[in-house]
Write a protein that holds these residues in place. Structure first.
Motif, mmCIF file in Angstrom:
data_model
loop_
_atom_site.group_PDB
_atom_site.id
_atom_site.type_symbol
_atom_site.label_atom_id
_atom_site.label_comp_id
_atom_site.label_asym_id
_atom_site.label_seq_id
_atom_site.Cartn_x
_atom_site.Cartn_y
_atom_site.Cartn_z
ATOM 1 N N LEU A 252 -35.385 84.883 -127.074
ATOM 2 C CA LEU A 252 -35.996 86.155 -126.702
ATOM 3 C C LEU A 252 -35.087 87.036 -125.852
ATOM 4 C CD1 LEU A 252 -39.553 84.783 -125.762
ATOM 5 C CD2 LEU A 252 -38.846 85.817 -127.921
ATOM 6 N N ILE A 253 -33.980 86.478 -125.343
ATOM 7 C CA ILE A 253 -33.080 87.234 -124.474
ATOM 8 C C ILE A 253 -32.052 87.956 -125.331
ATOM 9 C CG2 ILE A 253 -31.457 87.099 -122.548
ATOM 10 C CD1 ILE A 253 -34.325 86.368 -121.825
ATOM 11 N N PRO A 254 -31.892 89.280 -125.176
ATOM 12 C CA PRO A 254 -30.879 90.002 -125.957
ATOM 13 C C PRO A 254 -29.477 89.578 -125.554
ATOM 14 C CG PRO A 254 -31.834 91.438 -124.282
ATOM 15 C CD PRO A 254 -32.648 90.184 -124.271
ATOM 16 N N PRO A 255 -28.491 89.782 -126.430
ATOM 17 C CA PRO A 255 -27.114 89.408 -126.108
ATOM 18 C C PRO A 255 -26.639 90.104 -124.831
ATOM 19 C CG PRO A 255 -27.333 89.953 -128.439
ATOM 20 C CD PRO A 255 -28.625 90.344 -127.795
ATOM 21 N N GLY A 256 -25.853 89.389 -124.058
ATOM 22 C CA GLY A 256 -25.356 89.950 -122.805
ATOM 23 C C GLY A 256 -25.147 88.856 -121.778
ATOM 24 N N TRP A 257 -24.995 89.273 -120.525
ATOM 25 C CA TRP A 257 -24.694 88.320 -119.464
ATOM 26 C C TRP A 257 -25.786 87.269 -119.308
ATOM 27 C CZ3 TRP A 257 -26.921 86.513 -115.026
ATOM 28 C CH2 TRP A 257 -26.085 85.777 -114.166
ATOM 29 N N LEU A 258 -27.043 87.688 -119.327
ATOM 30 C CA LEU A 258 -28.144 86.758 -119.104
ATOM 31 C C LEU A 258 -28.213 85.717 -120.221
ATOM 32 C CD1 LEU A 258 -30.354 86.087 -117.128
ATOM 33 C CD2 LEU A 258 -31.861 87.689 -118.310
ATOM 34 N N ALA A 259 -28.020 86.149 -121.461
ATOM 35 C CA ALA A 259 -28.023 85.206 -122.584
ATOM 36 C C ALA A 259 -26.863 84.220 -122.456
ATOM 37 C CB ALA A 259 -27.937 85.962 -123.908
ATOM 38 N N ASP A 260 -25.700 84.731 -122.038
ATOM 39 C CA ASP A 260 -24.542 83.853 -121.844
ATOM 40 C C ASP A 260 -24.798 82.856 -120.715
ATOM 41 O OD1 ASP A 260 -23.242 85.210 -123.855
ATOM 42 O OD2 ASP A 260 -22.063 86.473 -122.504
ATOM 43 N N TYR A 261 -25.486 83.314 -119.682
ATOM 44 C CA TYR A 261 -25.772 82.420 -118.562
ATOM 45 C C TYR A 261 -26.709 81.287 -118.983
ATOM 46 C CZ TYR A 261 -27.039 80.682 -113.988
ATOM 47 O OH TYR A 261 -27.234 79.863 -112.911
ATOM 48 N N LEU A 262 -27.717 81.597 -119.797
ATOM 49 C CA LEU A 262 -28.625 80.553 -120.268
ATOM 50 C C LEU A 262 -27.895 79.559 -121.162
ATOM 51 C CD1 LEU A 262 -31.953 82.476 -121.001
ATOM 52 C CD2 LEU A 262 -31.317 81.142 -118.993
ATOM 53 N N THR A 263 -26.923 80.037 -121.918
ATOM 54 C CA THR A 263 -26.110 79.126 -122.720
ATOM 55 C C THR A 263 -25.288 78.216 -121.816
ATOM 56 O OG1 THR A 263 -25.970 80.724 -124.527
ATOM 57 C CG2 THR A 263 -24.315 78.981 -124.477
ATOM 58 N N TYR A 264 -24.724 78.799 -120.757
ATOM 59 C CA TYR A 264 -23.976 78.014 -119.758
ATOM 60 C C TYR A 264 -24.863 76.948 -119.127
ATOM 61 C CZ TYR A 264 -22.509 77.209 -114.894
ATOM 62 O OH TYR A 264 -22.216 76.647 -113.676
ATOM 63 N N GLY A 265 -26.146 77.266 -118.919
ATOM 64 C CA GLY A 265 -27.059 76.326 -118.300
ATOM 65 C C GLY A 265 -27.378 75.114 -119.148
ATOM 66 N N GLN A 266 -27.013 75.125 -120.428
ATOM 67 C CA GLN A 266 -27.331 73.999 -121.311
ATOM 68 C C GLN A 266 -26.550 72.743 -120.958
ATOM 69 O OE1 GLN A 266 -29.987 74.522 -123.471
ATOM 70 N NE2 GLN A 266 -29.889 76.358 -122.195
ATOM 71 N N ILE A 267 -25.520 72.848 -120.116
ATOM 72 C CA ILE A 267 -24.721 71.665 -119.789
ATOM 73 C C ILE A 267 -25.469 70.735 -118.834
ATOM 74 C CG2 ILE A 267 -22.545 72.872 -120.136
ATOM 75 C CD1 ILE A 267 -22.307 73.170 -117.124
ATOM 76 N N GLY A 268 -26.540 71.211 -118.211
ATOM 77 C CA GLY A 268 -27.314 70.384 -117.289
ATOM 78 C C GLY A 268 -28.682 70.067 -117.832
#
Length: 226
Positions: free
Chosen positions: A65-81
């Motif tokens: 549901l998050i459009p492309p951008g910093w927030l979407a990239d941050y949620l992808t980064y959060g997948q490591i935990g």
């Protein structure tokens, strides 16, 4: 073909939805033998489980549901935990809106509304609250934001804000700052005043000082028992 065998055939082949089959069974149940009724209800229950699994698979996730951008990239980064996306999302909001500060606002008549977002992460121990909050804190500090993290008294908090009026106040245990001791009785009101972001004067027994207007957010992690 008789009604009962026809419904059973459609349920076995899964050519009918469970809701439609239930309605049909309620309307024409008198035409079913006891054995056919038991068989039909069993097939409908199995079909309901399968349909529920299909809905869960097709339901969009928070990241969808998050459009492309910093927030979407941050949620992808959060997948490591192991922390859930919802924790990462609200931690990110607390820091990204703090970075925006008072440069973004909405005029509402005699008032101005700033898009500050404070977040409470609530969940049982071991669900990743601190993992998500500390990950966001590192990025916030790395981007130059002021972050107050740890134990602090009401007076110490006010004194710190007077010198750092733009900051994120973060604690990974709500009980540290929001306990029921007499000493901390004023903390909820101080936090509310802090989030208003307006200038104020503080008069204590030993000193007095002015808290300037500023952009301030709050991030607190709280276990369900607290």
């Amino acid at each position: 073909m008789a009604i009962a065998p026809q419904l059973l055939k459609e349920l076995e082949e899964e050519t009918i939805r469970s809701e439609a089959a239930l309605r049909f069974l309620e309307e024409h149940g008198a035409l079913f033998s006891d054995e056919q009724m038991v068989r039909a209800r069993g097939l409908i229950a199995t079909l309901e489980v399968k349909e529920a699994k299909e809905r869960r698979k097709s339901a969009p996730t928070l990241r969808d549901l998050i459009p492309p951008g910093w927030l979407a990239d941050y949620l992808t980064y959060g997948q490591i935990g192991e922390a859930p996306d919802s924790f990462h999302f609200f931690c990110a909001l607390a820091y990204i809106t703090q970075a925006l500060g008072h440069r973004i606002f909405y005029p509402m008549g005699h008032f101005v509304v700033y898009p500050q977002v404070s977040s409470f992460l609530v969940g049982p121990s071991g669900t990743g609250k601190s993992v998500a909050a500390n990950a966001a804190k590192r990025i916030g500090i790395g981007s130059g934001l002021s972050v107050l993290h740890g134990r602090f008294s009401p007076e110490a908090l006010q004194a710190y804000i007077s010198k750092h009026p733009n900051l994120v106040v973060y604690t990974d245990e709500a009980g540290i700052v929001l306990n029921r001791s007499d000493y901390n009785a004023s903390m909820p009101q101080i936090l509310c005043d802090m989030l208003n972001g307006t200038a104020s004067e503080v008069v204590l027994r030993s000193e007095s000082f002015v808290i300037p207007e500023g952009s301030r957010n709050l991030l607190i992690a709280c276990t369900a028992e607290q």
